[in-house]
Scaffold this active site. Structure first.
Site, short mmCIF file in Angstrom:
data_model
loop_
_atom_site.label_atom_id
_atom_site.label_comp_id
_atom_site.label_asym_id
_atom_site.label_seq_id
_atom_site.Cartn_x
_atom_site.Cartn_y
_atom_site.Cartn_z
N ASN A 151 49.22 49.77 42.87
CA ASN A 151 47.95 50.03 43.56
C ASN A 151 48.19 50.08 45.06
O ASN A 151 49.33 49.98 45.52
CB ASN A 151 46.90 48.98 43.17
N ASP A 170 46.18 44.45 36.11
CA ASP A 170 45.60 43.76 34.96
C ASP A 170 46.31 44.15 33.66
O ASP A 170 46.27 43.42 32.68
CB ASP A 170 44.10 44.08 34.85
N PRO A 189 49.07 38.56 32.21
CA PRO A 189 48.50 37.21 32.37
C PRO A 189 47.66 37.17 33.64
O PRO A 189 47.97 37.83 34.63
CB PRO A 189 49.74 36.32 32.52
N ILE A 219 47.06 35.24 36.56
CA ILE A 219 47.80 34.17 37.25
C ILE A 219 46.83 33.14 37.84
O ILE A 219 47.00 31.93 37.69
CB ILE A 219 48.69 34.76 38.37
N LYS A 226 33.07 36.42 39.03
CA LYS A 226 34.53 36.29 38.93
C LYS A 226 34.96 34.86 39.23
O LYS A 226 35.82 34.30 38.57
CB LYS A 226 35.18 37.27 39.90
N LYS A 282 36.89 32.59 36.44
CA LYS A 282 38.27 32.11 36.64
C LYS A 282 38.32 30.62 36.92
O LYS A 282 39.39 30.03 36.97
CB LYS A 282 38.92 32.89 37.79
O1 PMT Z 1 47.10 43.91 50.73
P1 PMT Z 1 46.08 44.59 51.63
O2 PMT Z 1 46.37 46.05 51.81
O3 PMT Z 1 45.92 43.87 52.93
O4 PMT Z 1 44.66 44.53 50.90
C1 PMT Z 1 44.06 43.30 50.68
C2 PMT Z 1 43.41 43.20 49.30
C3 PMT Z 1 42.20 44.14 49.24
C4 PMT Z 1 44.40 43.58 48.21
C5 PMT Z 1 43.01 41.71 49.14
O5 PMT Z 1 42.11 41.36 50.15
C6 PMT Z 1 42.39 41.46 47.79
O6 PMT Z 1 41.22 41.67 47.55
N1 PMT Z 1 43.23 40.96 46.83
C7 PMT Z 1 42.83 40.75 45.44
C8 PMT Z 1 42.84 42.07 44.73
C9 PMT Z 1 42.51 41.92 43.27
O7 PMT Z 1 43.36 42.07 42.47
O8 PMT Z 1 41.30 41.54 43.00
P2 PMT Z 1 40.75 41.32 41.49
O9 PMT Z 1 39.31 41.25 41.71
O10 PMT Z 1 41.30 42.29 40.57
O11 PMT Z 1 41.35 39.90 41.11
C10 PMT Z 1 40.67 38.68 41.35
C11 PMT Z 1 41.64 37.59 41.73
O12 PMT Z 1 42.49 37.27 40.61
C12 PMT Z 1 42.57 37.92 42.86
O13 PMT Z 1 42.70 36.74 43.64
C13 PMT Z 1 43.86 38.29 42.19
O14 PMT Z 1 44.99 37.98 43.01
C14 PMT Z 1 43.84 37.41 40.96
N2 PMT Z 1 44.51 37.97 39.79
C15 PMT Z 1 44.06 39.11 39.24
C16 PMT Z 1 44.65 39.60 38.08
C17 PMT Z 1 45.74 38.90 37.53
N3 PMT Z 1 46.32 39.34 36.45
N4 PMT Z 1 46.16 37.78 38.10
C18 PMT Z 1 45.57 37.30 39.21
O15 PMT Z 1 46.00 36.26 39.75
#
Ligand code: PMT
Length: 400
Positions: A208, A277, A303, A305, A335, A339
């Site tokens: 991504n 994901d 998974p 994390i 969310k 989580k």
């Molecule tokens: O890296 P940059 O270009 O500076 O951009 C920053 C960002 C937009 C990537 C950052 O600010 C951000 O939002 N990161 C989280 C992106 C994300 O995956 O969001 P999510 O809504 O899909 O996931 C929610 C949370 O669960 C996140 O903290 C993610 O790290 C965590 N996660 C998600 C999926 C997974 N399998 N394991 C995780 O730990």
């Protein structure tokens, strides 16, 4: 984006050495106590001529009895979040520079890992003397913080540099020191950043647009505050920030393994990575040929994390990000609950100039108390402000 009682519940060892300015220390203790700090005082023998233990105790100082049982110096050295010497005489500065350990104060200074801050006070010629200058240079080089001295009329009747800073100035300097260095000294943080890469074949994969900027800025801000930081990052073009231990991974599964390897030594987990994901069910060992008109790839769940870390027993303090399009706050709230994490930082990824790969971001902080929206700002600034918010919420590290 800022305001916090930085000294609330902070443990300060105040060393008072023998200068006339010691008479100001009850006022200093009063300031520190009003700011919420817990103050233990080590009074040198010479200082007792200028200030009475009773006056210090009356304004809330806990007086340390250096003839107490056990290893008082080690106990204090471990207890302290910061050691402040005010007034610091030319004599104590020279002993600190030499590494002397011949009384309780110098011994605990040698034994502590807490930041040391001094507020010198002496006659102007003593302050400007080459020996004092050399001692101060050595101490500065070792990271000792200096407050003052100020200039003005001196007890000896002369006028010039060497007056101890006023209690209010010392308080402000301490708050600043706290805000920038050492305040997360005992905190072991793990930060994830960047995008994961889920290989499909030796040439291609799913990833991504995350650049890692947000997560790297957070790792740097945490390290600036003294935390010991492990940054688990997907592939990015960014250098690992100074004083940060970097681990580079490719896939979500590798990221998970690297994070969980730190499970026993993690007080804080900040998940800023954009983790895939799903991953291809099979990673082909050969390059996929473009024979077919359409292609179906079976993806399997990765998974989660962050959710896994939040389920550890006991869990670290957990901070997640929510990259959303649409109703940012509602989606992020859900969310956070799903989580089971302490704090979520929602950011839009469908607005110009913020989010993925941009230098700026716009975030909403959501915890169990509610939501606060911050204006658009550089990611480095948001990272620093976010670290201050985390510091407010982190449980106190227990005294050893
Ligand atoms: O890296 P940059 O270009 O500076 O951009 C920053 C960002 C937009 C990537 C950052 O600010 C951000 O939002 N990161 C989280 C992106 C994300 O995956 O969001 P999510 O809504 O899909 O996931 C929610 C949370 O669960 C996140 O903290 C993610 O790290 C965590 N996660 C998600 C999926 C997974 N399998 N394991 C995780 O730990």
């Amino acid at each position: 984006m800022r305001d916090m009682p930085v000294l609330q519940d902070r443990r300060i060892v105040l060393g008072i050495t023998g200068g006339v300015a010691a008479y100001k220390t009850p006022e200093l203790v009063r300031h520190l106590r009003m700011a919420g700090a817990v103050v233990r005082v080590v009074l040198s023998r010479a200082a007792r001529q200028f200030v009475a233990a009773g006056a210090l105790a009356a304004v809330g100082a806990e007086m340390v009895d250096d003839r107490g049982p056990g290893m008082v110096h080690i106990e204090l050295a471990r207890w302290a979040d910061v050691v402040l010497i005010a007034p610091a005489t030319a004599h104590v500065l020279s002993r600190l520079a030499a590494g002397a350990a011949d009384d309780l104060l110098t011994t605990l200074c040698l034994a502590t890992e807490a930041p040391l801050c001094v507020a010198p006070a002496m006659n102007r010629i003593m302050w400007l003397n080459a020996a004092t200058c050399a001692n101060c240079a050595v101490l500065r080089e070792r990271g000792v913080g200096f407050v003052g001295p100020g200039e003005g009329a001196q007890a000896c009747g002369e006028s010039g540099p060497g007056r101890m800073s006023e209690p209010g100035e010392i308080l402000t300097a301490l708050e600043r020191l706290w805000d920038t260095a050492g305040s997360l000294r005992k905190v072991r943080a793990v930060v994830t950043a960047g995008a994961t890469y889920e290989a499909l074949d030796p040439a291609r994969g799913f990833t991504n647009r995350s650049s890692g900027k947000m997560g790297y800025a957070l790792a740097a801000a945490l390290a600036d505050h003294g935390a010991s930081v492990t940054l688990v990052s997907g592939p990015t073009a960014l250098p690992i920030p100074p004083r940060v231990h970097g681990i580079t991974v490719m896939s979500a599964c590798q990221m998970r393994d690297a994070v969980l390897a730190c499970r026993e030594e993690m007080d804080l987990f900040v998940a800023a990575a954009a983790v895939a994901d799903y991953r291809p069910q099979t990673i082909l060992t050969h390059k996929l040929k473009k024979d077919a008109e359409t292609l179906t790839v079976t993806l399997v769940r990765n998974p989660d994390i962050l959710a896994e870390v939040a389920r550890l027993n006991p869990p670290p303090f957990t901070v997640g990000f929510a990259a959303e399009t649409g109703d940012l706050e509602t989606l992020a709230r859900a969310k956070r609950a799903r989580k089971g994490i302490d704090l979520i930082v929602a950011n839009p990824i469908d607005e110009a100039g913020v989010g993925f790969a941009q230098d700026d971001n716009r975030v909403i902080l959501i915890d169990k108390e509610g939501a606060v929206a911050w204006p658009t700002a550089p990611k480095t600034e948001i990272a620093r402000a976010l670290v201050r918010e985390i510091m407010k919420r982190l449980p106190r590290t227990p005294s050893p």
